[in-house]
Design a protein around this motif. Structure first.
Motif, PDB file in Angstrom:
ATOM      1  N   ARG A 477      32.914  45.522  19.033  1.00  0.00           N
ATOM      2  CA  ARG A 477      31.892  46.000  19.983  1.00  0.00           C
ATOM      3  C   ARG A 477      32.319  45.694  21.413  1.00  0.00           C
ATOM      4  NH1 ARG A 477      28.152  44.295  16.178  1.00  0.00           N
ATOM      5  NH2 ARG A 477      27.821  42.282  17.187  1.00  0.00           N
ATOM      6  N   ARG A 478      32.858  44.503  21.601  1.00  0.00           N
ATOM      7  CA  ARG A 478      33.256  44.113  22.959  1.00  0.00           C
ATOM      8  C   ARG A 478      34.391  45.006  23.466  1.00  0.00           C
ATOM      9  NH1 ARG A 478      34.341  38.272  23.020  1.00  0.00           N
ATOM     10  NH2 ARG A 478      36.503  38.832  22.922  1.00  0.00           N
ATOM     11  N   SER A 479      35.378  45.249  22.610  1.00  0.00           N
ATOM     12  CA  SER A 479      36.496  46.060  23.101  1.00  0.00           C
ATOM     13  C   SER A 479      36.035  47.502  23.320  1.00  0.00           C
ATOM     14  CB  SER A 479      37.699  45.988  22.153  1.00  0.00           C
ATOM     15  OG  SER A 479      37.420  46.597  20.937  1.00  0.00           O
ATOM     16  N   PHE A 480      35.067  47.962  22.513  1.00  0.00           N
ATOM     17  CA  PHE A 480      34.499  49.291  22.700  1.00  0.00           C
ATOM     18  C   PHE A 480      33.808  49.382  24.069  1.00  0.00           C
ATOM     19  CE2 PHE A 480      31.020  52.369  22.090  1.00  0.00           C
ATOM     20  CZ  PHE A 480      31.725  53.452  21.606  1.00  0.00           C
ATOM     21  N   GLN A 481      33.061  48.336  24.376  1.00  0.00           N
ATOM     22  CA  GLN A 481      32.325  48.323  25.638  1.00  0.00           C
ATOM     23  C   GLN A 481      33.284  48.300  26.843  1.00  0.00           C
ATOM     24  OE1 GLN A 481      29.434  45.330  25.214  1.00  0.00           O
ATOM     25  NE2 GLN A 481      27.847  46.673  26.016  1.00  0.00           N
ATOM     26  N   GLN A 482      34.314  47.474  26.733  1.00  0.00           N
ATOM     27  CA  GLN A 482      35.283  47.392  27.833  1.00  0.00           C
ATOM     28  C   GLN A 482      36.006  48.719  28.014  1.00  0.00           C
ATOM     29  OE1 GLN A 482      37.739  44.090  26.754  1.00  0.00           O
ATOM     30  NE2 GLN A 482      36.336  42.598  27.627  1.00  0.00           N
ATOM     31  N   LEU A 483      36.260  49.366  26.888  1.00  0.00           N
ATOM     32  CA  LEU A 483      36.930  50.662  26.922  1.00  0.00           C
ATOM     33  C   LEU A 483      36.077  51.687  27.663  1.00  0.00           C
ATOM     34  CD1 LEU A 483      39.421  52.056  25.872  1.00  0.00           C
ATOM     35  CD2 LEU A 483      38.391  52.183  23.634  1.00  0.00           C
TER      36      LEU A 483
ATOM     37  N   LEU B 102      34.643  64.933  29.402  1.00  0.00           N
ATOM     38  CA  LEU B 102      33.848  65.459  28.277  1.00  0.00           C
ATOM     39  C   LEU B 102      34.440  64.955  26.952  1.00  0.00           C
ATOM     40  CD1 LEU B 102      33.158  69.100  29.544  1.00  0.00           C
ATOM     41  CD2 LEU B 102      31.422  67.353  29.008  1.00  0.00           C
ATOM     42  N   ALA B 103      35.777  64.918  26.904  1.00  0.00           N
ATOM     43  CA  ALA B 103      36.433  64.386  25.694  1.00  0.00           C
ATOM     44  C   ALA B 103      36.106  62.899  25.518  1.00  0.00           C
ATOM     45  CB  ALA B 103      37.941  64.583  25.793  1.00  0.00           C
ATOM     46  N   ARG B 104      36.121  62.162  26.606  1.00  0.00           N
ATOM     47  CA  ARG B 104      35.835  60.721  26.514  1.00  0.00           C
ATOM     48  C   ARG B 104      34.376  60.485  26.128  1.00  0.00           C
ATOM     49  NH1 ARG B 104      40.001  57.457  25.745  1.00  0.00           N
ATOM     50  NH2 ARG B 104      39.571  55.827  27.263  1.00  0.00           N
ATOM     51  N   ILE B 105      33.468  61.324  26.625  1.00  0.00           N
ATOM     52  CA  ILE B 105      32.054  61.196  26.223  1.00  0.00           C
ATOM     53  C   ILE B 105      31.947  61.391  24.709  1.00  0.00           C
ATOM     54  CG2 ILE B 105      29.790  62.339  26.326  1.00  0.00           C
ATOM     55  CD1 ILE B 105      30.257  62.763  29.333  1.00  0.00           C
ATOM     56  N   ALA B 106      32.639  62.416  24.202  1.00  0.00           N
ATOM     57  CA  ALA B 106      32.604  62.665  22.749  1.00  0.00           C
ATOM     58  C   ALA B 106      33.199  61.472  21.988  1.00  0.00           C
ATOM     59  CB  ALA B 106      33.375  63.935  22.429  1.00  0.00           C
ATOM     60  N   GLN B 107      34.219  60.861  22.557  1.00  0.00           N
ATOM     61  CA  GLN B 107      34.881  59.724  21.891  1.00  0.00           C
ATOM     62  C   GLN B 107      34.022  58.465  21.883  1.00  0.00           C
ATOM     63  OE1 GLN B 107      38.774  59.451  23.911  1.00  0.00           O
ATOM     64  NE2 GLN B 107      39.577  58.508  22.044  1.00  0.00           N
ATOM     65  N   PHE B 108      33.387  58.170  23.011  1.00  0.00           N
ATOM     66  CA  PHE B 108      32.790  56.836  23.149  1.00  0.00           C
ATOM     67  C   PHE B 108      31.313  56.784  23.524  1.00  0.00           C
ATOM     68  CE2 PHE B 108      37.323  56.081  24.373  1.00  0.00           C
ATOM     69  CZ  PHE B 108      37.667  55.414  23.216  1.00  0.00           C
ATOM     70  N   HIS B 109      30.807  57.798  24.186  1.00  0.00           N
ATOM     71  CA  HIS B 109      29.484  57.622  24.790  1.00  0.00           C
ATOM     72  C   HIS B 109      28.336  58.246  24.003  1.00  0.00           C
ATOM     73  CE1 HIS B 109      31.115  55.877  28.523  1.00  0.00           C
ATOM     74  NE2 HIS B 109      32.119  56.697  28.314  1.00  0.00           N
ATOM     75  N   ALA B 116      36.536  64.986  16.570  1.00  0.00           N
ATOM     76  CA  ALA B 116      37.050  66.356  16.487  1.00  0.00           C
ATOM     77  C   ALA B 116      36.859  67.057  17.830  1.00  0.00           C
ATOM     78  CB  ALA B 116      36.336  67.115  15.370  1.00  0.00           C
ATOM     79  N   ALA B 117      35.667  66.883  18.423  1.00  0.00           N
ATOM     80  CA  ALA B 117      35.397  67.503  19.724  1.00  0.00           C
ATOM     81  C   ALA B 117      36.318  66.916  20.787  1.00  0.00           C
ATOM     82  CB  ALA B 117      33.939  67.281  20.099  1.00  0.00           C
ATOM     83  N   ALA B 118      36.519  65.593  20.720  1.00  0.00           N
ATOM     84  CA  ALA B 118      37.402  64.936  21.700  1.00  0.00           C
ATOM     85  C   ALA B 118      38.812  65.511  21.578  1.00  0.00           C
ATOM     86  CB  ALA B 118      37.414  63.432  21.466  1.00  0.00           C
TER      87      ALA B 118
END
Lengths: 543, 269
Positions: A477-483, B102-109, B116-118
């Motif tokens: 979770r922490r590395s995800f957040q930092q990322l 937009l790719a990063r939003i699909a990946q992480f946010h 797949a979208a990313a």
């Protein structure tokens, strides 16, 4: 006169007196700070050890003599309240110009309240003129190349370190002579054990309240972790395939989830056995005691040895009424008949650069407060403080280890100098919060007279896997957040660097952040892949 | 925002443009500075005050996705801003950047990551703007996903081959360096080829991109260790010696000296 009235009168008088004195001090300080002809720079730290305040004071007065319009004020804040104090001052906008970074001053607080100093560190420190460091970039005048001042998440330098630290075993030489009839400090693990045994026998024979080693929950790990780590050297390096000659914590601890080692692994058993062996000679109840208790016990002559940092040396010399001996903890070497199989021997100590190689031993960094009314003067004082001559004066007074290149430690501190000879380091069992909790809650089983390795393992092993999985999830979770956060700050720095293509500071910061962010991506996906792989083959491990 | 930095930013903008443009430019710099100092919510508000320019909207979107408190509404607003920027124009700096984010939003946010979208967005970036910074970065991210996507059960050698094919055309010095480190370390992690690992380490070391001290120290050792294992003693010696010269106080020095002492001298042909 009525005694009651007299008492009340006295109390009132005392109260008025105290109020008057306080008001006078406040007014005086207010006047001093608002003297249009004088600039006041304040710096705060928590190093209350003997000699440090005097060392800083000497530098401050030297600086004032060179710059009569400047007044330097030192604020010594006790360690126990420093975190709360610093946060309150920073958020309230009343912080001193320079603050020792550490405790809860994390990346976010640094980003919001401290001035990055990257753009100053490639220029020479003018106070090094006339010394062998003249003309050298400021950053290269530190033994760690200023690694310790760098914040990877922000891609900037924030701190200027003030001292170096090592861990040593201190010995009461008077007691040593009484117990052994000689002056010889232990040079090997077996000699250490023999000395502890003699001390115990001496205490029983003479009826004196004496233990071989004073200890507490704070400083026992200096001994026990190093002993365990030496036994884990060969094992942990087998989990470090990247050939950096560094143990990989993630590789090693995820190896447990993959079933690649457990508490029956001979090196782990051996490390725990070694810890128990030495643990028998520690002050009873040490797991409940704090650092001050152990130091007090040692200073009272109730223990022959204590493991502590080099920063304690001046204080111990002042408080102890006996001569001190100092030595590095001897660990069993590869030729040891019982413990030799799993070890390469005593690990080398890092003398600074790089950060990964043996822990951050350069410490006590001062950061420049963004709200400083006189940032240029504060920065100038920081340069003076870390110049070769001033640092030598500080080291001579404080008795600490130097962090500036070419500064010699006092004769009394020679034994504390980092020992570069030795093997690669191992790892202790300390890791994430959950593992720490279950191991610390059960150490008593390892060290109790009727306990032992079996008792400790029986209690910890069944819960270790779950604790490990919880810690892995937390790290994930922490590395995800930092990322996530890293993307926005990287973009901001990229935009700024594009506007200042000729500013090497901005370009360096961009490169550093880009590299850090790419590493985070790789680390995050690699660890997820590794854990998914483990879950596929050991479904019960990563619940 | 740091006082020193702000003064420098204002002075720079004032020098390079007229007074009005200078003031607007200084405010934009100030907003980016807030972002650089992790004050994302402040930066997002700052960009919102800067009007409707493409850079202001792009900056606001970049900051919104990380503004605290983090909300799905903020992420949705950030995504909407990026999509609008793309619709208006897809081939300028904010337009290309918008696709990357937009790719990063699909990946992480998003509440549920959509790899797949990313991947699709990254692939579009590589196809349409492969030489642009974001196109290069997209290549690196695609290579990382090819190698370490947790759902991918192909054998490591196959995944690594795919990642290497994606990364080889990279030319941005910093991103290329990071790709070579990614590939080298994957070869070692999966016990595939020390020889290929060495090739990648050497490429990372010889590139034009600066490398942080901690990484450089490790890189010298990684090259030395791989070369020693492969019997390339001259190369191993060179990098061990560079390590000792550049990092004389590092705790690994004694081990490296022992390694050096154990290397046979290479006889000149």
């Amino acid at each position: 006169m009525n005694p009651g009235r007299l008492l009340r009168g006295c109390a009132l008088g005392l109260l008025v007196g105290c109020f008057g004195f306080g008001a006078f001090r406040l007014l005086h300080r207010h006047q001093r700070e608002h003297d249009p002809n004088r600039v006041t720079v304040r710096f705060a730290h928590w190093q209350l050890e003997a000699g440090v305040a005097e060392g800083f004071d000497r530098i401050a007065r030297d600086y004032e003599r060179r710059h009569p319009h400047v007044r330097i004020e030192q604020l010594r804040i006790p360690e126990r309240v420093f975190a709360q104090w610093a946060t309150t001052q920073l958020i309230g906008g009343t912080a001193p110009d320079l603050i020792e970074l550490g405790f809860n001053i994390d990346t976010l607080l640094k980003a919001r309240h401290f001035e990055p100093i990257s753009r100053f560190i490639d220029a020479p420190n003018p106070y090094n003129a006339g010394t062998p460091l003249a003309g050298q970039p400021w950053r290269n005048t530190f033994v760690d190349g200023l690694d310790s001042g760098f914040d990877e998440k922000l891609g900037d330098y924030y701190g200027i370190p003030s001292f170096f630290a090592t861990i040593r075993v201190y010995c009461n030489r008077n007691l040593l002579r009484e117990i052994t009839g000689g002056e010889q400090l232990p040079g090997s693990y077996d000699e250490l054990l023999a000395l502890c045994e003699k001390t115990r026998a001496f205490a029983a024979r003479t009826g004196r309240a004496l233990v071989p080693i004073a200890a507490s929950r704070d400083n026992a790990p200096y001994l026990l972790d190093e002993l365990f780590a030496a036994q884990s050297q060969k094992l942990v390096h087998a989990f470090s395939p990247l050939r950096k000659l560094l143990p990989s914590q993630d590789g090693f601890f995820s190896g447990y989830l993959a079933g690649e080692w457990n508490f029956d692994t001979p090196a782990i058993r051996s490390g725990l056995t070694l810890m128990r062996e030495v643990g028998q000679y520690l002050q009873p109840g040490f797991l409940q005691l704090r650092r001050e208790d152990a130091m007090f016990h040692f200073c009272q002559g109730k223990a022959l040895l204590v493991a502590a940092g080099s920063w304690e040396a001046t204080g111990l010399r002042t408080q102890a009424r006996f001569p001190l001996g100092v030595f590095r903890l001897p660990v069993p070497g590869p030729d040891h008949p019982r413990y030799g199989t799993h070890t390469w021997g005593r690990p080398a100590e890092s003398g600074g650069r790089t950060a990964e190689s043996g822990g951050r031993r350069t410490t006590g960094p001062f950061g420049l407060y963004q709200g400083s009314k006189h940032p240029d003067v504060a920065l100038d004082f920081l340069r003076f403080l870390s110049s070769q001559r001033a640092h030598q004066a500080f080291i001579d007074r404080s008795g600490w280890l130097p962090v500036v290149v070419g500064v010699e430690p006092p004769e009394s501190m020679r034994d504390f100098a980092p020992d570069p000879e030795g093997a690669l380091g191992g790892l202790s069992l300390r890791w994430g919060a959950e593992i720490l909790r279950i191991t610390e809650n059960n150490w008593h089983l390892l060290f109790a007279p009727h306990g032992g390795v079996e008792a400790f393992v029986a209690e910890v092993a069944p819960r270790y896997r779950e604790a490990m999985a919880a810690d892995m999830r937390r790290r994930d979770r922490r590395s995800f957040q930092q990322l996530m956060l890293g993307d926005s700050s990287l973009e901001a720095v990229r935009q700024l660097a594009a506007r200042q293509p000729d500013d090497p500071g901005q370009q360096f910061k961009l490169e550093a952040l880009l590299q850090t962010q790419n590493e985070r991506d790789v680390y995050y996906y690699y660890m997820n892949h590794r854990l998914a792989d483990i879950a596929r083959t050991n479904p019960e491990t990563t619940r | 925002m740091p006082v020193f930095t702000r003064s420098v930013a204002v002075a720079l903008c004032g020098l390079t443009a007229g007074p009005a443009a200078g003031a607007a430019g200084a405010e934009t710099v100030a907003a980016w500075e807030e972002g650089a100092q992790l004050s994302f919510a402040d930066a997002a508000r700052h960009f919102a005050r800067l009007g409707d320019s493409r850079e202001a909207r792009f900056g606001r979107a970049v900051m919104l996705v990380n503004a605290q408190p983090k909300t799905l509404a903020n992420v949705a607003e950030g995504r909407a801003l990026f999509l609008a920027l793309r619709r208006e124009r897809a081939d300028d700096e904010p337009g290309i950047g918008a696709l990357y984010y937009l790719a990063r939003i699909a990946q992480f946010h998003e509440a549920r990551p959509d790899l797949a979208a990313a991947r699709t967005s990254f692939a579009t970036l590589v196809a349409e703007h492969g030489d642009h910074f974001y196109g290069q970065l997209a290549r690196f991210k695609l290579a990382t996903l090819a190698l370490y996507d947790a759902a991918d059960t192909r054998p490591p050698a196959e995944r690594l081959a795919a990642a290497e094919a994606l990364g080889e055309p990279l030319h941005h010095p910093g991103i290329k360096r990071d790709f070579h480190l990614l590939a080298a370390e994957a070869h070692l992690r999966f016990h595939l080829s020390v020889e290929h690992a060495l090739r990648h380490f050497l490429a990372a070391e010889s590139g034009r991109a600066p490398v942080r001290d901690v990484v450089r120290a490790a890189l010298f050792l990684q090259i030395g260790e791989c070369a020693r294992e492969l019997g390339r003693h001259g190369l191993a010696r060179r990098f061990y010696e560079r390590f000792l010269a550049e990092f004389p106080r590092d705790a690994r020095g004694a081990t490296v000296r022992a390694r050096l002492a154990g290397l046979p001298r290479e006889v000149a042909p």
